[in-house]
Design an enzyme around this catalytic site. Structure first.
Site, mmCIF file in Angstrom:
data_model
loop_
_atom_site.group_PDB
_atom_site.id
_atom_site.type_symbol
_atom_site.label_atom_id
_atom_site.label_comp_id
_atom_site.label_asym_id
_atom_site.label_seq_id
_atom_site.Cartn_x
_atom_site.Cartn_y
_atom_site.Cartn_z
ATOM 1 N N LYS A 63 0.811 -1.087 -0.091
ATOM 2 C CA LYS A 63 0.157 0.066 -0.118
ATOM 3 C C LYS A 63 0.799 1.165 -0.092
ATOM 4 O O LYS A 63 2.068 1.252 0.336
ATOM 5 C CB LYS A 63 -0.919 0.140 1.369
ATOM 6 C CG LYS A 63 -0.148 -0.080 2.452
ATOM 7 C CD LYS A 63 -1.122 -0.142 3.684
ATOM 8 C CE LYS A 63 -0.425 0.067 5.241
ATOM 9 N NZ LYS A 63 -1.340 -0.142 6.219
ATOM 10 N N TYR B 210 14.365 30.385 9.686
ATOM 11 C CA TYR B 210 13.179 31.038 9.960
ATOM 12 C C TYR B 210 13.085 31.425 11.524
ATOM 13 O O TYR B 210 13.410 30.292 12.178
ATOM 14 C CB TYR B 210 12.066 30.288 9.398
ATOM 15 C CG TYR B 210 11.782 30.353 7.764
ATOM 16 C CD1 TYR B 210 11.348 31.779 7.339
ATOM 17 C CD2 TYR B 210 11.551 29.488 7.009
ATOM 18 C CE1 TYR B 210 11.015 32.014 6.153
ATOM 19 C CE2 TYR B 210 11.528 29.641 5.531
ATOM 20 C CZ TYR B 210 11.212 30.722 5.306
ATOM 21 O OH TYR B 210 10.789 31.111 3.842
#
Length: 377
Positions: free
Chosen positions: A46, A267
């Site tokens: 999956k 940041y």
């Protein structure tokens, strides 16, 4: 522009290299199969084979002897079907959304029925075609996620017409705490699963996931379905990981610089240099599967030297403290290791406050993907 030219350009333009060792993947499958023998072993592919590329992974597993492949959603089965021979069986763990039953039957895909509604829809499809259709039936044995609750199972058994046209090939459930061998939930679920299996004596049992294979013969059933262990992840939460490493991630350096004491990095100025230090910015970030929680926490490696992440992880870049390296040891285009022999999936996941599954399935498409066969290793 031809596809070959496009591929060559993309290879040179990539921000890093994600190496996927299909030989190691196959070795992991064989190890799990041997541990699970004499019962059969499937493969969970999956989420695009846990992010590693189902078009490459599934055929390698088929060549190693795997014949049963589990996906989560029917759309994944549709995409997987062209990559496997006709005798491979594809099963859909989440079952089917209404309206997709006919397509599923046409493709010969096997749904896992998790509710009475899904049972009713699959039975109606079989009766409309005047045929028998195979299915797996999932029981909820204690995870409260997917599968029929005990009362729903009793309803199904008391009203067998609900299964008209449906042949239950497999009964199954999923372990909630299999990666914690001592957890008492494992024994409770095993007891409940045995009760369910006794009510469907002609069906095969699928119970063991990656961790379940390591819990002993009682948990193996007839068809194990490992996932994370195939891809090199640790099947248990403790002890040495017995699986071969499948993934290596290296990312290129974009820029290096020297900063003085007091320099703010990244940041939010979440890191401030206490003294002169050398930094390297690398060309990957949270858009490439390197979580923001690695900010001021994780690291990369050059050889044996750990290079701490400083400042916040950005969308497309990460800043490393490379002061421990000799001056000039890193330059534009050089590669550093994010996942590899010095830093496992579990290590980087721990630094990010998450699990190896999330790291693996999040690795982005901006890396150059390099597949190694067993012959190339």
């Amino acid at each position: 522009m031809t596809m070959d030219v496009q591929s060559d350009i993309e290879s040179r333009a990539a921000c890093g290299v994600l190496t996927i060792d299909l030989g190691a993947l196959v070795e992991n499958y064989r190890q799990l199969s041997q541990r699970n023998a004499p019962e059969k072993t499937a493969a969970v592919v999956k989420a695009d084979a846990y992010g590693l590329g189902v078009a490459e992974v599934a055929p390698a597993l088929y060549a190693a002897g795997c014949r049963d492949f589990f996906v989560a959603h029917f759309i994944e089965a549709v995409r997987l079907k062209p990559h496997l021979p006709a005798n491979a069986r594809i099963l859909v763990l989440n079952g089917l959304m209404p309206g997709s039953e006919a397509d599923c039957a046409d493709l010969g895909v096997v749904p896992v029925l998790n509710s009475l509604d899904q049972v009713a829809n699959w039975s109606a499809t079989a009766k409309a075609r005047n045929t028998m259709l195979p299915a797996a039936l999932q029981a909820d044995t204690g995870m409260s996620r997917l599968g029929l609750e005990p009362q729903e199972l009793e309803t199904l058994l008391a009203e067998p017409h609900r299964l008209d046209g449906v042949h239950i090939d497999i009964v199954m459930s999923h372990l909630a705490c299999g990666d914690e061998p001592a957890h008492d939930a494992n024994a409770r679920q095993l007891g409940r699963m045995r009760q369910v299996r006794a009510r469907f004596p002609d069906a095969k049992l699928s119970f063991a996931n990656s961790a379940g294979i390591f819990l002993g013969d009682d948990f193996h059933g007839d068809l194990a379905r490992p996932g994370i262990a195939l891809y090199g992840g640790a099947p248990l939460g403790e002890g040495t990981n017995p699986m071969r490493q499948v993934v290596r991630l290296e990312v290129g350096v974009v820029q290096t610089r020297t900063v003085t004491a007091g320099a703010e990095v990244g940041y939010g100025a979440s890191f401030v240099a206490k003294s002169e230090m050398r930094l390297a910015t690398i060309a990957a970030g949270y858009a490439d599967g390197l979580p923001r929680h690695l900010s001021n926490a994780g690291a990369a490696y050059l050889g044996d030297v750990r290079l701490p992440i400083v400042g916040r992880v950005s969308m497309d870049s990460i800043i490393l403290d490379v002061t421990a390296l000799p001056t000039g040891a890193l330059k534009l285009g050089d590669m550093v290791e994010l996942i590899g022999p010095h830093q496992t999936l579990e290590m980087i996941a721990s630094d990010a406050g998450t699990i190896s599954y999330e790291i693996l399935t999040s690795l982005g498409r901006r890396y150059r993907r390099r597949y190694l066969s067993s012959a190339a290793r």
